[in-house]
Scaffold this motif. Structure first.
Motif, PDB file in Angstrom:
ATOM      1  N   VAL A 140     -12.429   4.776   1.322  1.00  0.00           N
ATOM      2  CA  VAL A 140     -11.444   3.812   0.822  1.00  0.00           C
ATOM      3  C   VAL A 140     -12.203   2.670   0.151  1.00  0.00           C
ATOM      4  CG1 VAL A 140      -9.528   2.269   1.432  1.00  0.00           C
ATOM      5  CG2 VAL A 140      -9.850   4.398   2.695  1.00  0.00           C
TER       6      VAL A 140
ATOM      7  N   THR B  38      -9.817  -2.801  -0.806  1.00  0.00           N
ATOM      8  CA  THR B  38      -8.651  -2.503   0.047  1.00  0.00           C
ATOM      9  C   THR B  38      -8.944  -2.854   1.495  1.00  0.00           C
ATOM     10  OG1 THR B  38      -7.955  -0.703  -1.427  1.00  0.00           O
ATOM     11  CG2 THR B  38      -7.081  -0.683   0.817  1.00  0.00           C
TER      12      THR B  38
ATOM     13  N   GLY C 130      -2.131  -3.854   3.909  1.00  0.00           N
ATOM     14  CA  GLY C 130      -2.690  -2.525   3.698  1.00  0.00           C
ATOM     15  C   GLY C 130      -4.171  -2.396   3.960  1.00  0.00           C
ATOM     16  N   GLY C 131      -4.852  -3.463   4.374  1.00  0.00           N
ATOM     17  CA  GLY C 131      -6.285  -3.411   4.623  1.00  0.00           C
ATOM     18  C   GLY C 131      -6.629  -3.380   6.096  1.00  0.00           C
TER      19      GLY C 131
ATOM     20  N   PRO D 148       2.997  -2.976   3.263  1.00  0.00           N
ATOM     21  CA  PRO D 148       3.349  -1.552   3.199  1.00  0.00           C
ATOM     22  C   PRO D 148       4.384  -1.195   4.252  1.00  0.00           C
ATOM     23  CG  PRO D 148       1.201  -1.836   4.233  1.00  0.00           C
ATOM     24  CD  PRO D 148       1.616  -3.191   3.755  1.00  0.00           C
TER      25      PRO D 148
ATOM     26  N   TRP E 206      -4.520   4.891   9.490  1.00  0.00           N
ATOM     27  CA  TRP E 206      -4.717   4.037   8.306  1.00  0.00           C
ATOM     28  C   TRP E 206      -5.418   4.810   7.197  1.00  0.00           C
ATOM     29  CZ3 TRP E 206      -9.342   2.391   6.063  1.00  0.00           C
ATOM     30  CH2 TRP E 206      -9.206   1.407   5.080  1.00  0.00           C
TER      31      TRP E 206
ATOM     32  N   LYS F 274      -2.862   7.065   5.540  1.00  0.00           N
ATOM     33  CA  LYS F 274      -1.953   6.333   4.661  1.00  0.00           C
ATOM     34  C   LYS F 274      -2.638   5.889   3.364  1.00  0.00           C
ATOM     35  CE  LYS F 274       1.443   6.594   7.565  1.00  0.00           C
ATOM     36  NZ  LYS F 274       2.591   7.490   7.283  1.00  0.00           N
ATOM     37  N   ASN F 275      -3.961   5.722   3.397  1.00  0.00           N
ATOM     38  CA  ASN F 275      -4.706   5.326   2.200  1.00  0.00           C
ATOM     39  C   ASN F 275      -5.379   6.511   1.519  1.00  0.00           C
ATOM     40  OD1 ASN F 275      -4.905   2.177   1.791  1.00  0.00           O
ATOM     41  ND2 ASN F 275      -4.950   2.521   4.013  1.00  0.00           N
ATOM     42  N   ASN F 276      -4.936   7.707   1.886  1.00  0.00           N
ATOM     43  CA  ASN F 276      -5.475   8.940   1.291  1.00  0.00           C
ATOM     44  C   ASN F 276      -6.995   8.986   1.440  1.00  0.00           C
ATOM     45  OD1 ASN F 276      -5.125  11.416  -0.016  1.00  0.00           O
ATOM     46  ND2 ASN F 276      -5.557  10.549  -2.027  1.00  0.00           N
ATOM     47  N   GLY F 277      -7.468   8.575   2.608  1.00  0.00           N
ATOM     48  CA  GLY F 277      -8.904   8.510   2.843  1.00  0.00           C
ATOM     49  C   GLY F 277      -9.458   9.646   3.675  1.00  0.00           C
TER      50      GLY F 277
END
Length: 417
Positions: A146, A150, A158-159, A257, A277, A280-283
């Motif tokens: 990520v 962010t 969102g962080g 978010p 998390w 949700k952050n596509n990580g």
């Protein structure tokens, strides 16, 4: 020699003696004077004395300079040594996040209140913290999951709530700018007015070309903070300037978010929240993502080999994951495993438990996926469901209290049985 001026700003190497103040003279030796052994706290000679004692240059410490720009790495070496002593390679992301906030940022915050850090040192500090978070060591040669921008956002935006060191350094320097605006009764302010400002208005002041790098840096921050000042006051409708308020004013803000309540519920286990998390952050490093960048020879999900391993397929569409999620939904009466929106829950307790169940489910499915890929061992869905239930029940016992309603208490009892 102008002793007063030299003591405040010069490179004082001579022996200095001072008269004893009235009332402190020795009656037996009234002619005696003090010999300066250490510089007084709060003056420029104080840090120079510190450097001499510690073996550093008299004008260089922590990668920054008293009166010139420096490229030293002394400060970052301190952080690197601290990281090496932590032994955090096997810690979870949540554990590393806690260490960064409690140890590494504390080191930075202390010295940032004394020195102005050059950009090169700030970039190095951010790199060290970033590498430590992702890999538990000072060097990390893979692409972060990520973006750091962010990660440094607050959790409700969102962080992960880590500080942006660049903005934090600017906000700390802005404290000096505010002192000059407010004409604070401090020795340093009097010295600046005598040497640099010379009765000029601070708001309109522009530095000359021959001033020090430190003073130029303070003036640059002043130009950046100008819009927040009116009639010499920091945002007149507030309670004055603080570093935290300056940091919040300088940074970019993001919308909250919709998944914030689910991921960061105080019911959740911290390391489960971090995995959620990342999702949700596509990580999450799925095989489909690795295949696209040439790091995997297949994009198939190793558990079912039926479809590309995307996040959606891994957690909700694969028959293995779907069986686990359906059994957990039937056990907890949790329709949020379908909607994935905590806001559709009932009371605060129910929302917390729903977030707990969802994040625990994410975590255990992800663990089993890694177990299957790395060790070629796949635990049965029934066993995974039992592990999720045990984890949820343990957290319920920890979080249960007498302030819950009877309806919530009865519902929790059904989950514990």
């Amino acid at each position: 020699m102008d002793v007063k001026r030299t003591f405040l700003n010069g490179y004082l190497k001579e022996e200095v003696f001072a008269e004893l103040p009235p009332g402190f003279q020795d009656k037996e030796f009234p002619e005696y004077v003090f010999k300066l052994d250490k510089a007084l706290y709060g003056l420029n000679q104080a840090p120079r004395s510190c450097f001499d004692l510690k073996g550093y240059s008299d004008a260089d410490f922590g990668g920054c300079s008293i009166d010139r720009k420096s490229k030293s790495t002394t400060y970052t070496e301190k952080i690197l040594n601290r990281i090496r002593s932590l032994g955090a390679k096997k810690l979870s992301y949540a554990g590393r996040l806690t260490l960064i906030n409690s140890v590494l940022n504390t080191l930075y915050n202390y010295w940032a209140n004394i020195f102005i850090f050059p950009k090169g040192v700030i970039r190095r500090i951010e790199a060290v913290c970033r590498n430590f978070f992702w890999d538990g060591c000072a060097e990390y040669h893979r692409v972060p999951l990520v973006k750091w921008d962010t990660i440094t956002l607050p959790k409700n935006e969102g962080g992960l709530g880590l500080k942006n060191v660049t903005i934090s350094n600017t906000a700390t320097v802005a404290k000096l700018v505010d002192w000059l605006y407010c004409k604070a009764d401090r020795l340093w302010i009097k010295w600046v007015n005598q040497i640099y400002l010379k009765q000029q208005d601070w708001h309109d002041y522009e530095p000359t070309a021959d001033v020090t790098w430190t003073w130029k840096s303070i003036c640059k921050v002043k130009e950046l903070m100008k819009p927040a000042y009116a009639d010499g006051q920091w945002m007149p409708d507030t309670r004055g300037y603080t570093v935290s308020r300056g940091y919040d004013w300088l940074r970019l803000h993001q919308a909250k978010p919709i998944w914030f309540g689910t991921v960061w519920s105080n019911w959740n286990t911290p390391k489960h929240s971090l995995i959620s998390w990342l999702i949700k952050n596509n990580g999450i490093n799925t095989r489909e993502k690795l295949f696209r960048i040439g790091c995997s020879n297949s994009d198939r999900y190793c558990v079912c080999e039926a479809a590309p391993e995307t996040q959606e397929h891994l957690f909700f569409e694969c028959g293995y994951s779907k069986l686990i999620m359906n059994q957990i939904r039937d056990w907890s009466k949790l329709q949020l495993l379908v909607t994935r929106d905590i806001r559709t829950a009932g009371s605060t307790t129910q929302q917390g438990v729903y977030a707990l169940v969802l994040t625990d489910s994410y975590y255990h499915v992800w663990v089993q996926r890694n177990n299957a890929r790395i060790n070629a061992v796949l635990v049965s869905p029934k066993r995974v469901v039992q592990m999720i239930k045990d984890s949820v029940r343990h957290r319920i016992k920890v979080k249960r209290n007498d302030h819950m309603s009877s309806v919530d208490m009865n519902w929790l009892c059904t989950l514990e049985n």
